[in-house]
Enzyme design. Structure first.
Site, PDB file in Angstrom:
ATOM      1  N   SER A 166       0.810  -1.169  -0.024  1.00 20.99           N
ATOM      2  CA  SER A 166      -0.041  -0.138  -0.218  1.00 20.99           C
ATOM      3  C   SER A 166       0.997   1.102   0.022  1.00 20.99           C
ATOM      4  O   SER A 166       1.914   1.235  -0.827  1.00 20.99           O
ATOM      5  CB  SER A 166      -1.064   0.081   1.280  1.00 20.99           C
ATOM      6  OG  SER A 166      -1.807   1.101   1.175  1.00 20.99           O
ATOM      7  N   TYR A 180      -5.645   8.486  -5.532  1.00 18.33           N
ATOM      8  CA  TYR A 180      -4.341   7.543  -5.113  1.00 18.33           C
ATOM      9  C   TYR A 180      -4.712   7.120  -3.800  1.00 18.33           C
ATOM     10  O   TYR A 180      -4.888   5.908  -3.404  1.00 18.33           O
ATOM     11  CB  TYR A 180      -2.831   8.258  -5.008  1.00 18.33           C
ATOM     12  CG  TYR A 180      -1.919   7.072  -4.686  1.00 18.33           C
ATOM     13  CD1 TYR A 180      -1.448   6.157  -5.730  1.00 18.33           C
ATOM     14  CD2 TYR A 180      -1.253   7.198  -3.549  1.00 18.33           C
ATOM     15  CE1 TYR A 180      -0.336   5.408  -5.229  1.00 18.33           C
ATOM     16  CE2 TYR A 180      -0.146   6.514  -3.106  1.00 18.33           C
ATOM     17  CZ  TYR A 180       0.278   5.581  -4.083  1.00 18.33           C
ATOM     18  OH  TYR A 180       1.210   4.950  -3.731  1.00 18.33           O
ATOM     19  N   LYS A 184      -5.639   3.166  -2.413  1.00 23.43           N
ATOM     20  CA  LYS A 184      -4.812   2.278  -1.464  1.00 23.43           C
ATOM     21  C   LYS A 184      -5.449   2.176   0.047  1.00 23.43           C
ATOM     22  O   LYS A 184      -5.122   1.150   0.425  1.00 23.43           O
ATOM     23  CB  LYS A 184      -3.383   3.469  -1.057  1.00 23.43           C
ATOM     24  CG  LYS A 184      -2.657   3.674  -2.228  1.00 23.43           C
ATOM     25  CD  LYS A 184      -1.861   1.994  -2.644  1.00 23.43           C
ATOM     26  CE  LYS A 184      -0.863   1.998  -3.819  1.00 23.43           C
ATOM     27  NZ  LYS A 184      -0.178   0.732  -4.163  1.00 23.43           N
TER      28      LYS A 184
END
Length: 319
Positions: A166, A180, A184
């Site tokens: 991650s 993003y 994640k």
């Protein structure tokens, strides 16, 4: 009061001994098959080199066949060992399934692929947002779905591992990381639920949270980072890919669910522990004892971030 402070910690540790699940485990690497996606460069390549040096049989998957061949040669030069390479796009489940079938049963799966284009949500195109989510999150589902049946059928029944790489942006949201961070953060939910589904098969899930890491992708990212992103995220520093890989591999071998890579990562791991699995009685004790203090520290950082944002906009409006 002094007596109480002396008695409570051992009582708490004893209580945690009975309630912490799952229990500590060691996942062997030597002579086992380690399959790494996004393995042609950066953290993935560094992980491959370290796993190979510890006697693992390594397979790499990435999109670029040329980069895979360069990675293969790099590992051969550094360790004298050969690795298998597979060219496939993690967004294409059929291609991933074929690569996994050709590679053979996997003991340690490292889901490492990732793309990042920093930008404010208002300015970012939906095609870029979809690209990040498809590679980072849906790609992880594709890889795990392809590998899991064979992992469950492994003959040695030794502990196996599924590790998701991650980011610290998967623990805390940062300006300019909207898409993003969403991709994640999703990995943690995937991992928490998946661990419950595979624990009976002696498969142990890890989520690794690297900070900014010196990779080719990071260099490109820095060129397009919004100014506020640089101000807010740039202060935490960065790590070398080899350093992150070592932390990640150590965490995978110990079966740790949460694998931080630096001091800030450890603090974030404690502050955001929530209902995540914990194997270490000591870390469980630290989480229980310090979560309140770290919440206060976290609020201070949030205050500082929002103060920076306000000051930046005020300065911008004056010019």
């Amino acid at each position: 009061m002094v007596l109480l402070s002396l008695i409570l910690p051992p009582i708490l540790l004893l209580l945690l001994y009975f309630i912490v699940r799952p229990r500590p485990v060691t996942i062997p690497i030597k002579n086992r098959h380690v399959f790494i996606t996004g393995g042609s460069s950066g953290i993935g390549l560094a992980l491959a080199q370290q796993a190979a040096s510890q006697g693992a049989r390594v397979s790499l998957l990435a999109r670029s066949l040329n980069k895979l061949q360069e990675a293969k040669e790099s590992i051969r030069r550094s360790s004298g060992l050969d690795v298998a390479i597979f060219s496939a796009d993690v967004r294409d489940h059929d291609a991933v399934q074929k690569a996994v079938n050709d590679a053979g049963p996997i003991d340690v799966l490292v889901v490492n692929q990732g793309v990042f284009v920093p930008q404010e949500l208002e300015k970012q195109g939906l095609d870029e947002i979809k690209f990040m989510i498809d590679v980072n999150l849906m790609g992880s589902f594709n890889v795990i779905k392809a590998a899991l049946p064979l992992m469950k059928e492994r003959k040695d029944r030794l502990p196996a591992s599924i590790s998701l790489i991650s980011s610290q942006a998967g623990q805390v949201g940062i300006y300019g990381y909207t898409a993003y961070s969403a991709s994640k953060f999703g990995l943690r939910g995937l991992a928490e639920a998946l661990q419950q589904e595979v624990i009976a098969d002696n498969i142990h899930v890890s989520v690794v949270y690297p900070p900014d890491t010196d990779t080719p992708g990071f260099e490109k990212e820095n060129e397009v980072r919004p100014e506020l992103t640089k101000l807010l995220a740039g202060s935490s520093g960065s790590m070398k890919a080899d350093e992150v890989a070592k932390k990640a591999l150590d965490g995978i071998k110990s079966g740790s669910f949460t694998v931080p890579c630096n001091f800030e990562g450890h603090m974030l791991a404690i502050a955001t522990a929530g209902l995540s699995p914990q194997r270490s009685f000591l870390m469980a004790f630290i989480e229980v004892a310090f979560v309140g203090v770290l919440r206060l520290v976290g609020l201070f950082f949030q205050w500082n971030w929002y103060q920076t944002i306000e000051n930046w906009h005020a300065k911008k409006n004056r010019t």
